[in-house]
Design a protein around this motif. Sequence first.
Motif, short mmCIF file in Angstrom:
data_model
loop_
_atom_site.label_atom_id
_atom_site.label_comp_id
_atom_site.label_asym_id
_atom_site.label_seq_id
_atom_site.Cartn_x
_atom_site.Cartn_y
_atom_site.Cartn_z
N LEU A 24 -27.29 -13.26 -12.42
CA LEU A 24 -25.98 -13.67 -11.88
C LEU A 24 -24.86 -13.27 -12.85
N GLU A 27 -24.22 -9.52 -12.61
CA GLU A 27 -23.54 -9.09 -11.39
C GLU A 27 -22.15 -9.68 -11.20
N TYR A 28 -22.00 -10.96 -11.53
CA TYR A 28 -20.78 -11.65 -11.12
C TYR A 28 -19.90 -12.21 -12.23
N THR A 69 -25.84 -18.00 0.50
CA THR A 69 -26.36 -17.02 -0.44
C THR A 69 -26.12 -17.55 -1.85
N LYS A 71 -24.67 -16.05 -4.09
CA LYS A 71 -23.30 -15.69 -4.46
C LYS A 71 -22.29 -16.76 -4.01
N THR A 72 -22.33 -17.13 -2.75
CA THR A 72 -21.36 -18.15 -2.29
C THR A 72 -21.58 -19.48 -3.00
N TYR A 75 -19.95 -19.20 -6.35
CA TYR A 75 -18.49 -19.26 -6.19
C TYR A 75 -18.03 -20.68 -5.92
N GLU A 144 -11.68 -10.48 -3.57
CA GLU A 144 -13.13 -10.56 -3.44
C GLU A 144 -13.63 -10.02 -2.11
#
Lengths: 182, 144
Positions: A24, A27-28, A69, A71-72, A75, A144
Amino acid sequence: MNEPEQMEAGFENFDERVQIIDKLMDEYSDAILHLVYTYVKNETTAEDLTQEIFIKCFEKLHQFNERSTLKTWLYRIASNHCKDYLKSWHYRKITLNDKIFDYIPSMSKTEDEIIAKDEEDILAKAVMELPLKYREVVFLHYYEELTLKEISKITAMNPNTLKTRLKRAKEILRHKMTKEAE
Amino acid sequence: MGDPFTNLKSALKKTVFKDISFSEERKTAVRNSLQESPSSTQLHSWKEETLKTILESLKQEAKDGYEISSLLFQKNDSSFRNKEGELYTLLHLLENKSIIAARWYDEKKYYSLTGKGKKILAVTRREKSPQQTSLKQLILEASI
């Protein structure tokens, strides 16, 4: 005899969690740092909070369900963490100090104003000056490139509310830009 | 009228976020705290007195979880009341830190003090100064 086996699995899980956080971060982490910066507008604070966010994710990873996901989910944790920070006593105290400093005339401020002539600068500056509720949705949607549905998962807000906010943000910005141009 | 935010992404990238990147040092800091978190925080969540009672009780003879649990109950230690399972988490943690050792016998797991555990216990008993070194501290230091 079941117990030791369960414990074993738990430790495997630990390494797995470390690996997930590593991935993570690869990537983010920049995206999260930028998101945090749009909330707090201070680089060092943003870095500190981003660090805390990844640690928090690690601790909460067992709560992650596949309904969103990763990702969300990340976030969402980041967004909540920033909002908690902005509500905190510590933050209110330092911003009050900053406000006091704002009344003291400084050289750097006028320099900033001179530099901010270029169109991209003006746009970026105008967005950063939007009230938080607009800044948040504008960033998530345009920077984003998330859909309103995804943003609604992150912010726990109705997509229609978000749509209205985006519309309102555009109005505020157009108004600002025409004023700048005059 | 076009969308005023069309160029926002490139605008922010070139301006506000130009030099803002999550550094390798910051990533390492995160990784380090992940490695520290499980053992140290877990140990801190138990009372010093509880640790002491458990270790003291294992000094003479090995005991199984149920015996340790009964002993704590007798001593009015309520750390594990309604969450008896957590005693095994703590025992496992101490086992991982080589403070105690476990052996299966007759379908029960018996715990006993290791040499390291005995030493740590001896140090805390000897120290009578006001700033007594805590068991937790010693356990954490011994396992670094």
